[in-house]
Design a protein around this motif. Structure first.
Motif, PDB file in Angstrom:
ATOM      1  N   ALA A  37      68.960  18.470  40.161  1.00 25.83           N
ATOM      2  CA  ALA A  37      68.934  19.197  41.437  1.00 25.83           C
ATOM      3  C   ALA A  37      70.262  19.058  42.170  1.00 25.83           C
ATOM      4  CB  ALA A  37      67.803  18.687  42.315  1.00 25.83           C
ATOM      5  N   ALA A  38      70.843  17.864  42.098  1.00 25.33           N
ATOM      6  CA  ALA A  38      72.114  17.628  42.789  1.00 25.33           C
ATOM      7  C   ALA A  38      73.232  18.466  42.177  1.00 25.33           C
ATOM      8  CB  ALA A  38      72.470  16.148  42.732  1.00 25.33           C
ATOM      9  N   SER A  39      73.289  18.525  40.853  1.00 21.81           N
ATOM     10  CA  SER A  39      74.350  19.312  40.221  1.00 21.81           C
ATOM     11  C   SER A  39      74.139  20.802  40.459  1.00 21.81           C
ATOM     12  CB  SER A  39      74.438  19.010  38.727  1.00 21.81           C
ATOM     13  OG  SER A  39      73.220  19.265  38.095  1.00 21.81           O
ATOM     14  N   ALA A  40      72.879  21.242  40.500  1.00 18.39           N
ATOM     15  CA  ALA A  40      72.606  22.654  40.793  1.00 18.39           C
ATOM     16  C   ALA A  40      73.013  22.993  42.225  1.00 18.39           C
ATOM     17  CB  ALA A  40      71.124  22.946  40.581  1.00 18.39           C
ATOM     18  N   ALA A  41      72.701  22.087  43.155  1.00 17.84           N
ATOM     19  CA  ALA A  41      73.072  22.304  44.559  1.00 17.84           C
ATOM     20  C   ALA A  41      74.592  22.307  44.712  1.00 17.84           C
ATOM     21  CB  ALA A  41      72.443  21.227  45.440  1.00 17.84           C
ATOM     22  N   LEU A  42      75.258  21.455  43.955  1.00 15.17           N
ATOM     23  CA  LEU A  42      76.722  21.395  44.001  1.00 15.17           C
ATOM     24  C   LEU A  42      77.326  22.687  43.468  1.00 15.17           C
ATOM     25  CD1 LEU A  42      79.068  19.451  44.683  1.00 15.17           C
ATOM     26  CD2 LEU A  42      79.095  18.827  42.277  1.00 15.17           C
ATOM     27  N   GLN A  43      76.756  23.222  42.392  1.00 16.58           N
ATOM     28  CA  GLN A  43      77.232  24.493  41.829  1.00 16.58           C
ATOM     29  C   GLN A  43      77.054  25.630  42.829  1.00 16.58           C
ATOM     30  OE1 GLN A  43      78.764  25.218  38.861  1.00 16.58           O
ATOM     31  NE2 GLN A  43      78.933  23.005  38.622  1.00 16.58           N
ATOM     32  N   ALA A  44      75.973  25.561  43.622  1.00 14.12           N
ATOM     33  CA  ALA A  44      75.743  26.602  44.620  1.00 14.12           C
ATOM     34  C   ALA A  44      76.671  26.431  45.820  1.00 14.12           C
ATOM     35  CB  ALA A  44      74.280  26.564  45.079  1.00 14.12           C
ATOM     36  N   ALA A  45      77.026  25.180  46.134  1.00 11.44           N
ATOM     37  CA  ALA A  45      77.845  24.903  47.314  1.00 11.44           C
ATOM     38  C   ALA A  45      79.324  25.217  47.082  1.00 11.44           C
ATOM     39  CB  ALA A  45      77.690  23.439  47.720  1.00 11.44           C
ATOM     40  N   GLN A  46      79.776  25.092  45.848  1.00  7.34           N
ATOM     41  CA  GLN A  46      81.201  25.268  45.571  1.00  7.34           C
ATOM     42  C   GLN A  46      81.730  26.648  45.974  1.00  7.34           C
ATOM     43  OE1 GLN A  46      82.354  24.449  41.552  1.00  7.34           O
ATOM     44  NE2 GLN A  46      84.524  24.526  42.014  1.00  7.34           N
ATOM     45  N   PRO A  47      81.080  27.745  45.580  1.00  8.67           N
ATOM     46  CA  PRO A  47      81.607  29.048  46.004  1.00  8.67           C
ATOM     47  C   PRO A  47      81.575  29.242  47.522  1.00  8.67           C
ATOM     48  CG  PRO A  47      79.781  29.329  44.446  1.00  8.67           C
ATOM     49  CD  PRO A  47      79.951  27.877  44.678  1.00  8.67           C
ATOM     50  N   GLU A  48      80.573  28.659  48.179  1.00  7.49           N
ATOM     51  CA  GLU A  48      80.501  28.769  49.641  1.00  7.49           C
ATOM     52  C   GLU A  48      81.687  28.070  50.286  1.00  7.49           C
ATOM     53  OE1 GLU A  48      78.738  30.451  51.884  1.00  7.49           O
ATOM     54  OE2 GLU A  48      77.775  31.395  50.182  1.00  7.49           O
ATOM     55  N   LEU A  49      82.010  26.889  49.793  1.00  6.16           N
ATOM     56  CA  LEU A  49      83.162  26.154  50.320  1.00  6.16           C
ATOM     57  C   LEU A  49      84.443  26.953  50.127  1.00  6.16           C
ATOM     58  CD1 LEU A  49      82.688  22.422  49.306  1.00  6.16           C
ATOM     59  CD2 LEU A  49      83.304  23.263  51.542  1.00  6.16           C
ATOM     60  N   MET A  50      84.631  27.483  48.934  1.00  6.70           N
ATOM     61  CA  MET A  50      85.856  28.221  48.644  1.00  6.70           C
ATOM     62  C   MET A  50      85.926  29.527  49.434  1.00  6.70           C
ATOM     63  SD  MET A  50      87.551  26.272  46.971  1.00  6.70           S
ATOM     64  CE  MET A  50      87.023  24.625  46.608  1.00  6.70           C
ATOM     65  N   ARG A  51      84.773  30.126  49.685  1.00  8.12           N
ATOM     66  CA  ARG A  51      84.748  31.335  50.511  1.00  8.12           C
ATOM     67  C   ARG A  51      85.173  30.992  51.931  1.00  8.12           C
ATOM     68  NH1 ARG A  51      79.750  33.030  49.409  1.00  8.12           N
ATOM     69  NH2 ARG A  51      80.490  33.970  47.498  1.00  8.12           N
ATOM     70  N   GLY A  52      84.745  29.828  52.400  1.00  3.65           N
ATOM     71  CA  GLY A  52      85.178  29.379  53.716  1.00  3.65           C
ATOM     72  C   GLY A  52      86.685  29.208  53.786  1.00  3.65           C
ATOM     73  N   VAL A  53      87.282  28.777  52.678  1.00  2.00           N
ATOM     74  CA  VAL A  53      88.739  28.619  52.626  1.00  2.00           C
ATOM     75  C   VAL A  53      89.416  29.983  52.714  1.00  2.00           C
ATOM     76  CG1 VAL A  53      90.672  27.947  51.152  1.00  2.00           C
ATOM     77  CG2 VAL A  53      88.683  26.462  51.343  1.00  2.00           C
ATOM     78  N   THR A  54      88.939  30.940  51.922  1.00  2.00           N
ATOM     79  CA  THR A  54      89.593  32.253  51.912  1.00  2.00           C
ATOM     80  C   THR A  54      89.406  32.984  53.226  1.00  2.00           C
ATOM     81  OG1 THR A  54      87.645  33.303  50.910  1.00  2.00           O
ATOM     82  CG2 THR A  54      89.364  32.528  49.424  1.00  2.00           C
ATOM     83  N   LYS A  55      88.322  32.704  53.943  1.00  2.00           N
ATOM     84  CA  LYS A  55      88.075  33.364  55.216  1.00  2.00           C
ATOM     85  C   LYS A  55      88.738  32.638  56.379  1.00  2.00           C
ATOM     86  CE  LYS A  55      85.440  36.493  53.419  1.00  2.00           C
ATOM     87  NZ  LYS A  55      85.905  37.872  53.301  1.00  2.00           N
ATOM     88  N   GLY A  56      89.376  31.499  56.094  1.00  4.83           N
ATOM     89  CA  GLY A  56      90.113  30.804  57.141  1.00  4.83           C
ATOM     90  C   GLY A  56      89.273  29.903  58.016  1.00  4.83           C
ATOM     91  N   VAL A  57      88.051  29.598  57.595  1.00  2.00           N
ATOM     92  CA  VAL A  57      87.180  28.729  58.378  1.00  2.00           C
ATOM     93  C   VAL A  57      87.531  27.267  58.117  1.00  2.00           C
ATOM     94  CG1 VAL A  57      84.766  28.028  58.718  1.00  2.00           C
ATOM     95  CG2 VAL A  57      85.331  30.411  58.372  1.00  2.00           C
ATOM     96  N   MET A  58      88.027  26.996  56.923  1.00  7.28           N
ATOM     97  CA  MET A  58      88.275  25.629  56.491  1.00  7.28           C
ATOM     98  C   MET A  58      89.603  25.579  55.737  1.00  7.28           C
ATOM     99  SD  MET A  58      85.719  23.490  54.021  1.00  7.28           S
ATOM    100  CE  MET A  58      84.398  23.378  55.196  1.00  7.28           C
ATOM    101  N   HIS A  59      90.290  24.443  55.817  1.00 13.17           N
ATOM    102  CA  HIS A  59      91.535  24.273  55.079  1.00 13.17           C
ATOM    103  C   HIS A  59      91.236  24.005  53.609  1.00 13.17           C
ATOM    104  CE1 HIS A  59      95.467  22.605  53.947  1.00 13.17           C
ATOM    105  NE2 HIS A  59      95.930  23.320  54.954  1.00 13.17           N
ATOM    106  N   LYS A  60      92.146  24.439  52.756  1.00 11.27           N
ATOM    107  CA  LYS A  60      91.943  24.321  51.307  1.00 11.27           C
ATOM    108  C   LYS A  60      91.789  22.859  50.874  1.00 11.27           C
ATOM    109  CE  LYS A  60      95.363  25.481  48.531  1.00 11.27           C
ATOM    110  NZ  LYS A  60      96.270  26.286  47.679  1.00 11.27           N
ATOM    111  N   ASN A  61      92.615  21.982  51.416  1.00 14.37           N
ATOM    112  CA  ASN A  61      92.548  20.579  51.034  1.00 14.37           C
ATOM    113  C   ASN A  61      91.250  19.928  51.499  1.00 14.37           C
ATOM    114  OD1 ASN A  61      95.044  20.983  49.986  1.00 14.37           O
ATOM    115  ND2 ASN A  61      96.141  19.680  51.421  1.00 14.37           N
ATOM    116  N   THR A  62      90.746  20.351  52.638  1.00 16.13           N
ATOM    117  CA  THR A  62      89.479  19.823  53.144  1.00 16.13           C
ATOM    118  C   THR A  62      88.346  20.171  52.188  1.00 16.13           C
ATOM    119  OG1 THR A  62      90.262  20.130  55.405  1.00 16.13           O
ATOM    120  CG2 THR A  62      87.908  19.808  55.111  1.00 16.13           C
TER     121      THR A  62
END
Length: 87
Positions: free
Chosen positions: A46-71
């Protein structure tokens, strides 16, 4: 207070952007919380599945300028290490 037409428009845009960014940030936090809960439960699948789902969301936040890439990279690194450590 905004006086010129340009500054009035900028103020309107800022309000709109703020609501959109707040929703994006909230969505990212939700995905991260799901990973945290899966890690706490000790379920590696479950943890690895949740992590796989969270990764694109995090990166989308980076491309949209909500979050820094290094963060985002740091969060992903730490979460993946914790998921990997579940035995």
């Amino acid at each position: 207070m905004a006086n010129s037409p340009q500054s009035k428009k900028r103020a309107r845009q800022l309000v709109r952007r703020t609501t959109v960014n707040k929703a994006r940030r909230s969505r990212i936090r939700t995905y991260l919380r799901k990973v945290e809960e899966a890690i706490a439960s000790g379920d590696k699948n479950a943890a690895s599945a949740a992590l796989q789902a969270a990764q694109p969301e995090l990166m989308r936040g980076v491309t949209k300028g909500v979050m820094h890439k290094n963060t985002a990279a740091r969060k992903m690194s730490r979460l993946s290490a914790r998921v990997k450590a579940i035995a």
